[in-house]
Design a protein around this motif. Structure first.
Motif, PDB file in Angstrom:
ATOM      1  N   ASN A 152     -37.877  39.861  -0.708  1.00  0.00           N
ATOM      2  CA  ASN A 152     -37.161  38.793   0.172  1.00  0.00           C
ATOM      3  C   ASN A 152     -36.278  39.566   1.145  1.00  0.00           C
ATOM      4  O   ASN A 152     -35.226  39.953   0.849  1.00  0.00           O
ATOM      5  CB  ASN A 152     -36.572  37.946  -0.967  1.00  0.00           C
ATOM      6  N   PHE A 153     -36.795  39.569   2.430  1.00  0.00           N
ATOM      7  CA  PHE A 153     -36.004  40.260   3.462  1.00  0.00           C
ATOM      8  C   PHE A 153     -35.031  39.228   4.143  1.00  0.00           C
ATOM      9  O   PHE A 153     -35.514  37.949   4.184  1.00  0.00           O
ATOM     10  CB  PHE A 153     -37.037  40.643   4.587  1.00  0.00           C
ATOM     11  N   ALA A 170     -46.766  45.737  16.591  1.00  0.00           N
ATOM     12  CA  ALA A 170     -46.263  45.150  15.306  1.00  0.00           C
ATOM     13  C   ALA A 170     -45.728  43.877  15.484  1.00  0.00           C
ATOM     14  O   ALA A 170     -45.770  42.907  14.736  1.00  0.00           O
ATOM     15  CB  ALA A 170     -44.930  45.830  14.893  1.00  0.00           C
ATOM     16  N   ARG A 171     -44.985  43.482  16.682  1.00  0.00           N
ATOM     17  CA  ARG A 171     -44.602  42.337  16.956  1.00  0.00           C
ATOM     18  C   ARG A 171     -45.733  41.522  17.249  1.00  0.00           C
ATOM     19  O   ARG A 171     -45.701  40.033  16.655  1.00  0.00           O
ATOM     20  CB  ARG A 171     -44.032  42.136  18.388  1.00  0.00           C
ATOM     21  N   GLU A 172     -46.838  41.745  17.699  1.00  0.00           N
ATOM     22  CA  GLU A 172     -48.149  40.921  17.835  1.00  0.00           C
ATOM     23  C   GLU A 172     -48.676  40.394  16.436  1.00  0.00           C
ATOM     24  O   GLU A 172     -49.405  39.589  16.234  1.00  0.00           O
ATOM     25  CB  GLU A 172     -48.827  41.316  18.871  1.00  0.00           C
ATOM     26  N   HIS A 173     -48.760  41.452  15.456  1.00  0.00           N
ATOM     27  CA  HIS A 173     -49.389  41.462  14.375  1.00  0.00           C
ATOM     28  C   HIS A 173     -48.399  41.170  13.002  1.00  0.00           C
ATOM     29  O   HIS A 173     -49.067  41.339  12.110  1.00  0.00           O
ATOM     30  CB  HIS A 173     -50.335  42.589  14.079  1.00  0.00           C
ATOM     31  N   CYS A 174     -47.194  41.029  13.254  1.00  0.00           N
ATOM     32  CA  CYS A 174     -46.262  40.724  12.376  1.00  0.00           C
ATOM     33  C   CYS A 174     -46.798  39.495  11.410  1.00  0.00           C
ATOM     34  O   CYS A 174     -46.989  38.424  11.990  1.00  0.00           O
ATOM     35  CB  CYS A 174     -44.888  40.742  12.856  1.00  0.00           C
ATOM     36  N   PRO A 175     -46.958  39.842   9.951  1.00  0.00           N
ATOM     37  CA  PRO A 175     -47.064  38.552   9.363  1.00  0.00           C
ATOM     38  C   PRO A 175     -45.980  37.739   9.143  1.00  0.00           C
ATOM     39  O   PRO A 175     -44.691  38.063   9.479  1.00  0.00           O
ATOM     40  CB  PRO A 175     -47.652  39.190   7.936  1.00  0.00           C
ATOM     41  N   VAL A 176     -46.301  36.476   8.704  1.00  0.00           N
ATOM     42  CA  VAL A 176     -45.121  35.372   8.394  1.00  0.00           C
ATOM     43  C   VAL A 176     -44.493  35.936   7.254  1.00  0.00           C
ATOM     44  O   VAL A 176     -45.367  36.115   6.207  1.00  0.00           O
ATOM     45  CB  VAL A 176     -45.665  33.978   8.519  1.00  0.00           C
ATOM     46  N   GLY A 200     -39.329  32.361   3.337  1.00  0.00           N
ATOM     47  CA  GLY A 200     -38.035  31.968   3.321  1.00  0.00           C
ATOM     48  C   GLY A 200     -37.281  32.084   4.473  1.00  0.00           C
ATOM     49  O   GLY A 200     -37.805  31.690   5.491  1.00  0.00           O
ATOM     50  N   ALA A 201     -35.836  32.404   4.290  1.00  0.00           N
ATOM     51  CA  ALA A 201     -35.232  32.440   5.608  1.00  0.00           C
ATOM     52  C   ALA A 201     -35.124  33.713   6.392  1.00  0.00           C
ATOM     53  O   ALA A 201     -34.207  34.017   7.030  1.00  0.00           O
ATOM     54  CB  ALA A 201     -33.710  32.105   5.069  1.00  0.00           C
ATOM     55  N   THR A 202     -36.231  34.512   6.239  1.00  0.00           N
ATOM     56  CA  THR A 202     -36.441  35.661   6.956  1.00  0.00           C
ATOM     57  C   THR A 202     -36.431  35.580   8.361  1.00  0.00           C
ATOM     58  O   THR A 202     -36.927  34.651   8.963  1.00  0.00           O
ATOM     59  CB  THR A 202     -37.558  36.589   6.695  1.00  0.00           C
ATOM     60  N   LYS A 203     -35.502  36.450   9.134  1.00  0.00           N
ATOM     61  CA  LYS A 203     -35.310  36.362  10.470  1.00  0.00           C
ATOM     62  C   LYS A 203     -36.172  37.701  11.121  1.00  0.00           C
ATOM     63  O   LYS A 203     -36.027  38.680  10.453  1.00  0.00           O
ATOM     64  CB  LYS A 203     -33.854  36.263  10.976  1.00  0.00           C
ATOM     65  N   VAL A 204     -36.953  37.577  12.260  1.00  0.00           N
ATOM     66  CA  VAL A 204     -37.679  38.278  12.597  1.00  0.00           C
ATOM     67  C   VAL A 204     -37.362  38.791  13.928  1.00  0.00           C
ATOM     68  O   VAL A 204     -36.816  37.589  14.757  1.00  0.00           O
ATOM     69  CB  VAL A 204     -39.017  37.780  12.924  1.00  0.00           C
ATOM     70  N   LEU A 215     -25.629  43.413  15.027  1.00  0.00           N
ATOM     71  CA  LEU A 215     -26.307  43.218  16.294  1.00  0.00           C
ATOM     72  C   LEU A 215     -27.622  42.100  15.704  1.00  0.00           C
ATOM     73  O   LEU A 215     -27.827  41.482  16.256  1.00  0.00           O
ATOM     74  CB  LEU A 215     -27.268  44.574  16.836  1.00  0.00           C
ATOM     75  N   LEU A 216     -28.192  42.311  14.644  1.00  0.00           N
ATOM     76  CA  LEU A 216     -29.053  41.310  13.999  1.00  0.00           C
ATOM     77  C   LEU A 216     -28.239  40.078  13.774  1.00  0.00           C
ATOM     78  O   LEU A 216     -29.195  39.168  13.856  1.00  0.00           O
ATOM     79  CB  LEU A 216     -29.429  41.876  12.537  1.00  0.00           C
ATOM     80  N   GLU A 217     -27.238  39.848  13.415  1.00  0.00           N
ATOM     81  CA  GLU A 217     -26.598  38.773  13.031  1.00  0.00           C
ATOM     82  C   GLU A 217     -26.588  37.947  14.537  1.00  0.00           C
ATOM     83  O   GLU A 217     -26.448  36.650  14.515  1.00  0.00           O
ATOM     84  CB  GLU A 217     -25.289  38.712  12.455  1.00  0.00           C
ATOM     85  N   LYS A 218     -26.133  38.608  15.675  1.00  0.00           N
ATOM     86  CA  LYS A 218     -26.137  37.955  16.898  1.00  0.00           C
ATOM     87  C   LYS A 218     -27.589  37.647  17.497  1.00  0.00           C
ATOM     88  O   LYS A 218     -27.581  36.579  18.013  1.00  0.00           O
ATOM     89  CB  LYS A 218     -25.412  38.864  17.770  1.00  0.00           C
ATOM     90  N   THR A 219     -28.623  38.307  17.006  1.00  0.00           N
ATOM     91  CA  THR A 219     -29.716  38.298  17.769  1.00  0.00           C
ATOM     92  C   THR A 219     -30.960  37.536  16.715  1.00  0.00           C
ATOM     93  O   THR A 219     -32.040  37.214  17.437  1.00  0.00           O
ATOM     94  CB  THR A 219     -30.468  39.556  18.416  1.00  0.00           C
ATOM     95  N   GLY A 220     -30.397  37.747  15.709  1.00  0.00           N
ATOM     96  CA  GLY A 220     -31.820  36.883  14.634  1.00  0.00           C
ATOM     97  C   GLY A 220     -32.200  35.694  14.956  1.00  0.00           C
ATOM     98  O   GLY A 220     -31.437  34.881  15.441  1.00  0.00           O
ATOM     99  N   LYS A 221     -33.320  35.550  15.042  1.00  0.00           N
ATOM    100  CA  LYS A 221     -34.190  34.258  15.146  1.00  0.00           C
ATOM    101  C   LYS A 221     -35.322  34.043  14.113  1.00  0.00           C
ATOM    102  O   LYS A 221     -35.831  34.957  13.521  1.00  0.00           O
ATOM    103  CB  LYS A 221     -34.356  33.886  16.480  1.00  0.00           C
ATOM    104  N   ARG A 222     -35.695  32.913  14.144  1.00  0.00           N
ATOM    105  CA  ARG A 222     -36.764  32.446  12.904  1.00  0.00           C
ATOM    106  C   ARG A 222     -38.057  32.114  13.946  1.00  0.00           C
ATOM    107  O   ARG A 222     -37.975  31.760  14.893  1.00  0.00           O
ATOM    108  CB  ARG A 222     -36.206  31.160  12.161  1.00  0.00           C
TER     109      ARG A 222
END
Length: 129
Positions: free
Chosen positions: A56-57, A67-73, A76-80, A122-129
């Motif tokens: 659980n990330f 990786a961006r184009e083929h990243c699996p879903v 949960g609340a994982t932000k990519v 940085l992740l907390e500022k830019t994280g999105k779902r």
């Protein structure tokens, strides 16, 4: 290199995992340039994303366009978050010698270090779902 830097610089804050959409094995030049700066990644191994999908990330960071184009879903609340670094093995293919290839690895190593040093803020500022 990203997992190595994260373990080295942020081990008390982040539990890193790394995996690829197409694992190719541990790259000896990446091991070499990380060792130059005191980070031992020789015990790491190349893994497929499927091997870590049960984790659980909070965040998944893709570091190359493929990786961006083929990243699996992820559930949960994982932000990519995507952070595009050049691919040193790809760049090294056109190098005329090993030293030129190593320059690509060293440059990307330092770009990754700079990114990891800004985590997790940085992740907390830019994280999105």
């Amino acid at each position: 290199m990203a997992e190595g830097w994260t373990r080295h610089l942020k081990d008390n804050l982040i539990e890193p995992y790394s995996a690829g959409t197409e694992p190719h094995g541990l790259n000896s030049l990446a091991v070499q340039v990380m060792a130059e700066v005191g980070v031992d990644i020789s015990g790491n191994r190349s893994k497929a994303v499927e091997e870590i999908k049960q984790v659980n990330f909070d965040y998944v960071v893709t570091v190359c366009d493929n990786a961006r184009e083929h990243c699996p879903v992820f559930p949960g609340a994982t932000k990519v978050v995507h952070v595009g670094f050049d691919d040193p093995p790809f760049l090294a293919r056109s190098a005329h010698n090993e030293e030129e290839a190593l320059r690509h690895y060293r440059r990307v190593r330092e770009e990754i270090r700079a990114f990891v040093q800004m985590l997790p803020e940085l992740l907390e500022k830019t994280g999105k779902r």
